[in-house]
Design an enzyme around this catalytic site. Structure first.
Site, PDB file in Angstrom:
ATOM      1  N   LYS A  84       0.799  -1.281  -0.037  1.00  0.00           N
ATOM      2  CA  LYS A  84       0.026  -0.026  -0.105  1.00  0.00           C
ATOM      3  C   LYS A  84       0.894   1.352  -0.076  1.00  0.00           C
ATOM      4  O   LYS A  84       2.074   1.167   0.800  1.00  0.00           O
ATOM      5  CB  LYS A  84      -0.958  -0.117   1.214  1.00  0.00           C
ATOM      6  N   SER A 159      -9.480   1.851   2.918  1.00  0.00           N
ATOM      7  CA  SER A 159      -8.438   2.682   2.144  1.00  0.00           C
ATOM      8  C   SER A 159      -7.477   1.970   1.401  1.00  0.00           C
ATOM      9  O   SER A 159      -7.008   2.308   0.440  1.00  0.00           O
ATOM     10  CB  SER A 159      -7.813   3.816   2.840  1.00  0.00           C
ATOM     11  N   SER A 183      -9.870  -0.834   6.814  1.00  0.00           N
ATOM     12  CA  SER A 183      -9.346  -0.683   5.532  1.00  0.00           C
ATOM     13  C   SER A 183      -8.594  -1.697   4.994  1.00  0.00           C
ATOM     14  O   SER A 183      -8.331  -1.513   3.677  1.00  0.00           O
ATOM     15  CB  SER A 183      -8.604   0.680   5.471  1.00  0.00           C
TER      16      SER A 183
END
Length: 437
Positions: A84, A159, A183
């Site tokens: 990420k 996210s 997330s």
């Protein structure tokens, strides 16, 4: 099934490892497969914000040389992984999904990235994140929305949406994310893969750009729960999670106690859970959990971004800026009271586990919404999409409890996630509670 299918869509980490060690493939070949699939499929999915072709191929060749020389770093040795874009990787851009960090290239690795490298993993690129991880939709980022492989017109979730999409599409067998209110688990559920948020602090968050430091967790996404636990063991440095012959006591937690839900989502998740016993939250607990989560998360995010909001507000995505400005209006006394209420809610949760080891409930109360949608109707009631996506996952961040999302089936042709929750230290029971069919 997903509209996109990369080379790792039907292959487990164990399968890939056996092929590597039997000489049927090489780390370089696997890395080239990942890079080629990203080139071919990612223009639609936007799962990756940057790719390190040269660095990944060099790391893969090094992994092959080590295996040839008898050095085996373990089950992730030579396997391509996505990270990420909220986590620092030395020599790769780290945008945090924001124009504020355009052009920023760190010279150090996040702690979990260091552990990935030590395990022999090959980092192929950085995956799309909601701007500064502030939102569960995955469609509000400087590099655009990450899209759901089941239907690119729908949300991947956030996210860690890029990580979820990358695994679901078979671009990589494993991806790393962060989870402040859901997330990791939200993208896992919406994209039809597994996602594990371990106990708070189990995987070190050093080198992860903070959203809310007391709620932030580092987690993993893979095709199956077993693969998530494998990565968890390597990244946490803790003993292997062995379920053995243990039969955990699983109870169904009525999700309507927390938020209105799509009845079909509840039916699919409950069917996968197969729990005979049921538990319920006491009156007012759901509202208390959400108030604590929003207050603490917002206040801590406001502290992280105060100078950026004051000095360069135009660089934010408008939705994120609005949320930060709203958080800045929360008085300090409310944060202090929320911290005290958090301790009380830990006692509420303990009562849920008095006679059970694992709680089961849907991961999210709906299937993947269309990109950009912010209001919908669930079970006849109008609801906000952001609040709905977070409603069933955020309580476990407030508590710091391990929580796992696994695929439960389909509703309307889209994935449904089953969420399993346990107390810290009971991860072996969580692993044992995963449905086998």
């Amino acid at each position: 099934m997903t509209t996109s299918s990369g080379p790792f869509a039907g292959r487990t980490i164990d399968d890939l490892g056996r092929d590597l060690r039997a000489g049927r493939t090489t780390a370089e070949e696997l890395t080239r497969e990942a890079l080629d699939a990203i080139t071919r499929l990612d223009p639609v999915l936007n799962a990756f914000v940057s790719v390190d072709q040269d660095g990944a191929l060099a790391a893969a060749r090094e992994a092959d040389a080590e295996l040839a020389g008898g050095a085996d770093r373990g089950p992730l040795h030579g396997l391509p992984v996505g990270v990420k874009d909220l986590l620092l990787v030395a020599g790769m851009p780290a945008t945090m999904g924001s124009r504020h960090f355009a052009g920023y290239v760190p010279d150090t690795d996040a702690a979990c990235v260091t552990r990935l490298r030590e395990a022999g993993a090959v980092i192929v690129g950085k995956t799309t994140t909601q701007e500064f991880a502030y939102g569960p939709t995955g469609d509000c980022s400087a590099n655009g929305a990450s899209r759901n492989p089941w239907d690119p017109a729908r949300m991947s979730g956030g996210s860690s949406g890029g990580s979820g999409a990358a695994v679901a599409a078979g671009l990589v067998p494993l991806a790393i994310g962060t989870d402040t209110g859901g997330s990791v688990r939200i993208p896992a559920a919406l994209c039809g893969v597994a996602g594990l948020k371990p106990a708070y602090g189990a995987i070190p968050a050093d080198g992860a750009f903070p959203l809310s430091p007391s709620l932030d967790h580092v987690g993993v996404l893979a095709r199956t729960a077993g693969e998530c636990f494998l990565a968890y063991r390597l990244l946490s440095g803790r003993d292997a999670v062995e379920s053995g012959s243990v039969t955990p006591r699983v109870a169904w937690l009525d999700p309507s106690d927390l938020h209105p839900c799509d009845p079909e989502v509840v039916r699919v998740a409950a069917g996968a859970a197969g729990a005979k016993e049921r538990v319920a939250l006491p009156p007012g607990a759901a509202e208390a959990f959400m108030d604590v989560y929003v207050t603490i998360g917002g206040a801590e995010a406001a502290e992280v971004h105060a100078e950026r909001v004051a000095e360069a507000p135009e660089l934010f995505q408008p939705e994120v800026l609005d949320r930060l400005r709203g958080a800045m209006r929360v008085p300090g006394w409310k944060y202090v009271r929320a911290t005290a209420e958090r301790r009380r809610l830990a006692g509420v949760a303990e009562k849920l586990f008095e006679d059970h080891d694992v709680l089961a409930l849907p991961t999210v109360p709906l299937t993947a919404p269309p990109l950009g949608l912010r209001e919908t109707v669930l079970d006849g009631r109008p609801v906000g999409v952001r609040a709905a996506l977070l409603a069933l996952t955020s309580p476990w961040n407030v508590l710091g409890f391990p929580a796992l999302s696994v695929p439960a089936g389909l509703a309307g042709g889209l994935p449904v996630g089953l969420q399993l929750v346990c107390r810290p230290g009971d991860e072996h029971l969580l692993a044992a509670a995963v449905p086998t069919t």
